[in-house]
Enzyme design. Sequence first.
Site, PDB file in Angstrom:
ATOM      1  N   CYS A 147       0.873  -1.173   0.000  1.00 21.11           N
ATOM      2  CA  CYS A 147       0.000   0.000   0.000  1.00 21.11           C
ATOM      3  C   CYS A 147       0.906   1.217   0.000  1.00 21.11           C
ATOM      4  CB  CYS A 147      -0.865   0.040   1.253  1.00 21.11           C
ATOM      5  SG  CYS A 147      -1.986  -1.366   1.389  1.00 21.11           S
ATOM      6  N   TYR A 169      10.609  -4.668  -7.947  1.00 21.51           N
ATOM      7  CA  TYR A 169       9.344  -4.493  -8.655  1.00 21.51           C
ATOM      8  C   TYR A 169       8.473  -3.342  -8.159  1.00 21.51           C
ATOM      9  CZ  TYR A 169       4.525  -5.677 -10.094  1.00 21.51           C
ATOM     10  OH  TYR A 169       3.240  -5.625 -10.584  1.00 21.51           O
ATOM     11  N   ASP A 223      12.241  -9.805 -17.607  1.00 16.70           N
ATOM     12  CA  ASP A 223      11.176  -9.455 -16.662  1.00 16.70           C
ATOM     13  C   ASP A 223      11.760  -9.461 -15.253  1.00 16.70           C
ATOM     14  OD1 ASP A 223       8.724  -8.613 -15.826  1.00 16.70           O
ATOM     15  OD2 ASP A 223       7.623 -10.403 -16.431  1.00 16.70           O
ATOM     16  N   ASP A 224      11.057  -8.786 -14.330  1.00 15.93           N
ATOM     17  CA  ASP A 224      11.598  -8.669 -12.971  1.00 15.93           C
ATOM     18  C   ASP A 224      11.433  -9.942 -12.166  1.00 15.93           C
ATOM     19  OD1 ASP A 224       8.821  -8.311 -11.611  1.00 15.93           O
ATOM     20  OD2 ASP A 224       8.862  -6.815 -13.179  1.00 15.93           O
ATOM     21  N   CYS A 232      10.837 -14.727   0.241  1.00 19.51           N
ATOM     22  CA  CYS A 232      10.043 -15.350  -0.828  1.00 19.51           C
ATOM     23  C   CYS A 232      10.915 -16.168  -1.779  1.00 19.51           C
ATOM     24  CB  CYS A 232       9.199 -14.332  -1.575  1.00 19.51           C
ATOM     25  SG  CYS A 232      10.062 -12.871  -2.036  1.00 19.51           S
ATOM     26  N   ASN A 267       1.104   0.651   6.097  1.00 19.43           N
ATOM     27  CA  ASN A 267       1.530  -0.181   4.973  1.00 19.43           C
ATOM     28  C   ASN A 267       2.256  -1.388   5.558  1.00 19.43           C
ATOM     29  OD1 ASN A 267       4.124   0.179   2.427  1.00 19.43           O
ATOM     30  ND2 ASN A 267       2.461  -1.273   2.556  1.00 19.43           N
ATOM     31  N   GLY A 268       1.750  -2.588   5.251  1.00 16.17           N
ATOM     32  CA  GLY A 268       2.393  -3.799   5.773  1.00 16.17           C
ATOM     33  C   GLY A 268       1.355  -4.855   6.074  1.00 16.17           C
ATOM     34  N   GLY A 308      -1.089   0.756  -4.956  1.00 18.75           N
ATOM     35  CA  GLY A 308      -2.389   0.192  -4.637  1.00 18.75           C
ATOM     36  C   GLY A 308      -3.473   0.920  -5.392  1.00 18.75           C
ATOM     37  N   CYS A 310      15.227  -8.641   3.441  1.00 19.00           N
ATOM     38  CA  CYS A 310      14.453  -9.882   3.496  1.00 19.00           C
ATOM     39  C   CYS A 310      14.466 -10.524   2.113  1.00 19.00           C
ATOM     40  CB  CYS A 310      13.006  -9.557   3.900  1.00 19.00           C
ATOM     41  SG  CYS A 310      11.878 -10.970   3.801  1.00 19.00           S
ATOM     42  N   CYS A 358       4.612 -14.357   0.678  1.00 16.96           N
ATOM     43  CA  CYS A 358       5.017 -13.239   1.541  1.00 16.96           C
ATOM     44  C   CYS A 358       3.954 -13.009   2.608  1.00 16.96           C
ATOM     45  CB  CYS A 358       5.178 -11.969   0.707  1.00 16.96           C
ATOM     46  SG  CYS A 358       5.527 -10.509   1.717  1.00 16.96           S
ATOM     47  N   SER A 407       8.290  -2.128 -15.085  1.00 14.98           N
ATOM     48  CA  SER A 407       9.162  -2.395 -13.936  1.00 14.98           C
ATOM     49  C   SER A 407      10.484  -3.034 -14.360  1.00 14.98           C
ATOM     50  CB  SER A 407       8.437  -3.269 -12.913  1.00 14.98           C
ATOM     51  OG  SER A 407       7.935  -4.419 -13.544  1.00 14.98           O
TER      52      SER A 407
END
Length: 453
Positions: free
Chosen positions: A2, A252, A355-356, A445, A103-104, A28, A442, A392, A293
Amino acid sequence: MCGIFGIYRNEKAAELVTLGLFAEQHRGQESCGMAVNDGIALRLRKKMGLVKEVFRPEKLTNLQGDIAIGHVRYPTCGASSVYNSQPHVVETLSGPSYALTSNGDIVNYIELRKDLEAKGVYFASTNDGELILKFIVYHVEKQGLSIIEAIREGMKHLKGAYSSLLATKEELYMFRDPYGFRPMVFGELQDGSTVVASESCALDILYPRWFKEVKPAEIIVVNKLGLTHIENDPAEYRETATARHCIFEHIYFSRPDSFVFGESVYKVRMNIGKLLAKADNVQADMVIPVPDSSNFIALGYSREKGIPYEIGLIRNHYVGRTFIKPDQTIRDESVYQKFNALPYFFEGRKVILIDDSIVRGTTLRKITKMIRNAGASEVHLRIGSPPVRYSCYYGIDTPTRKELIASNKSVAEIQEYIGADSLQYLDIQDLRKAVSVPEDYCYACFDGDYPVL
Ligand code: SF4
């Protein structure tokens, strides 16, 4: 993912928050909202839809005040509904009003919500922003803590990612989880008002005198005395020795013109492209990105290899990001609405398509087919991240492991599914080289090493 934006003491607060949220629309597109303080009450407007639709100029006349916070949402915690959009607001019988945007994602949401409900706290949504707000308000109004003490108490109990803004009638609080998963920057405008945003690109449009990052576990209070920084030791609140910024913000999510976690997103993407190229020996006529992206990843790759960078896919910018649409049917249809191949461009040519990331693989399969149908003789797919094998839990709506193609297929099987002549991912060690402080990120993923669960 977000986007948040806030401003303290500016007569055009609602207009500036609208501009800030518009700059963060990529974070978002499902709904947006704003709470504005006019000195008497916090006024709220939130609706499903884009910033330009929800905050048309005539809608801002009811949002008078000089402290404001806003939010653009894409759904992670809680269903796609206006009840789960932000800000969330609490007005107490004793007078104080509170509004919060975040946001989170809070990973122990259910446990904490049950605990607060058992204490008589009412919830109107299933969104974790409301949980953070109700946690703070409960500890202030029922336990007698100050707002700062309540936020600190929150840092002990709220597990996960939160870059949050809390507005009262007099003050603005900004605070960030001890891992620093999501970005957050604040700065000062020419007129002395304070602004805060998820990304620096949202501050740039207001020509700030300066801006810097809110640190992990830091609380900043803005009131008539100015800015007060409460720097808590993140180690007291987290299970890891270092921060855990989301590496996907660089790959991204964030805009390339933003500084995120202290470094330029576009430079990190260029680094990724160069590192991807160094590990590759394929030859081709051109390098093309899946826009937008992947643009800088492809540019970095092209420069490193000396293969021309071309724009062969045209993107319709009026279609949203496919990855952040909540429904699979909408997502699939969007691919064709979103991209088209240049006519008479690919015939007989060997293409390196960049692509990313690959999440489900459905989009890239269709794009690869589109390029082949346009006449390309070979399509070599290069990906600016390692295989996404894990979901995630920190604010990104990645699907379950069952839907993640790299969880279920080998690289060779993915290549076959997509229909590429070759497929190569960025190695995780190379990804670490693309950023300045790799241990502060982090990568869960990719490797399943979740810092907090
Ligand atoms: S799991 Fe992936 S997407 Fe989520 S915070 Fe970690 S790096 Fe970012």
